[in-house]
Design a protein around this motif. Structure first.
Motif, short mmCIF file in Angstrom:
data_model
loop_
_atom_site.label_atom_id
_atom_site.label_comp_id
_atom_site.label_asym_id
_atom_site.label_seq_id
_atom_site.Cartn_x
_atom_site.Cartn_y
_atom_site.Cartn_z
N LEU A 92 0.83 -1.20 0.00
CA LEU A 92 0.00 0.00 0.00
C LEU A 92 0.87 1.25 0.00
N ARG A 93 1.89 1.29 0.83
CA ARG A 93 2.79 2.46 0.87
C ARG A 93 3.39 2.73 -0.50
N GLU A 94 3.83 1.67 -1.16
CA GLU A 94 4.45 1.82 -2.48
C GLU A 94 3.44 2.34 -3.50
N ARG A 95 2.26 1.79 -3.49
CA ARG A 95 1.23 2.23 -4.45
C ARG A 95 0.84 3.68 -4.19
N LEU A 96 0.72 4.05 -2.93
CA LEU A 96 0.39 5.44 -2.59
C LEU A 96 1.51 6.38 -3.03
N ALA A 97 2.76 5.99 -2.78
CA ALA A 97 3.90 6.83 -3.18
C ALA A 97 3.94 7.02 -4.69
#
Length: 102
Positions: A29-34
């Motif tokens: 999720l963090r990667e997709r948000l970034a």
């Protein structure tokens, strides 16, 4: 949980997140948000979590962190959670601003 069980779909200025955000998928999720924030640098975007059925504190941290990243990039990220959904209830309890519809 398998990271494939978390679906993140971008359509224009909205990222729709569906599924369970358990501890194993928070890095995804963090990667997709970034990536989403970077692709929309300096613009207003929305992250719709209305269809998230599990949201631990680490997931909330990822969402709030993305809001900060968007602001630092000169934009704005608004969380969207339809009334009555788990994320809307969690946001209300924690005092996290969100939009009920998008």
């Amino acid at each position: 949980m398998d990271a494939r069980a978390l679906e993140c779909t971008a359509r224009g200025d909205v990222l729709r997140v569906v599924g369970s955000v358990d501890e194993d998928v928070v890095p995804v999720l963090r990667e997709r948000l970034a990536d989403f924030v970077a692709a929309h640098r300096g613009r207003m975007v929305w992250v719709d979590v209305s269809e998230v059925d599990f949201l631990p504190s680490a997931g909330i941290g990822a969402l709030v962190g993305a809001q900060g990243a968007a602001v630092r990039a000169g934009g704005l990220l608004t969380l969207v959670a339809e009334p009555g959904t788990l994320p809307a209830r969690v946001f209300a309890l924690m005092g996290i601003e969100h939009d009920p519809t998008r």
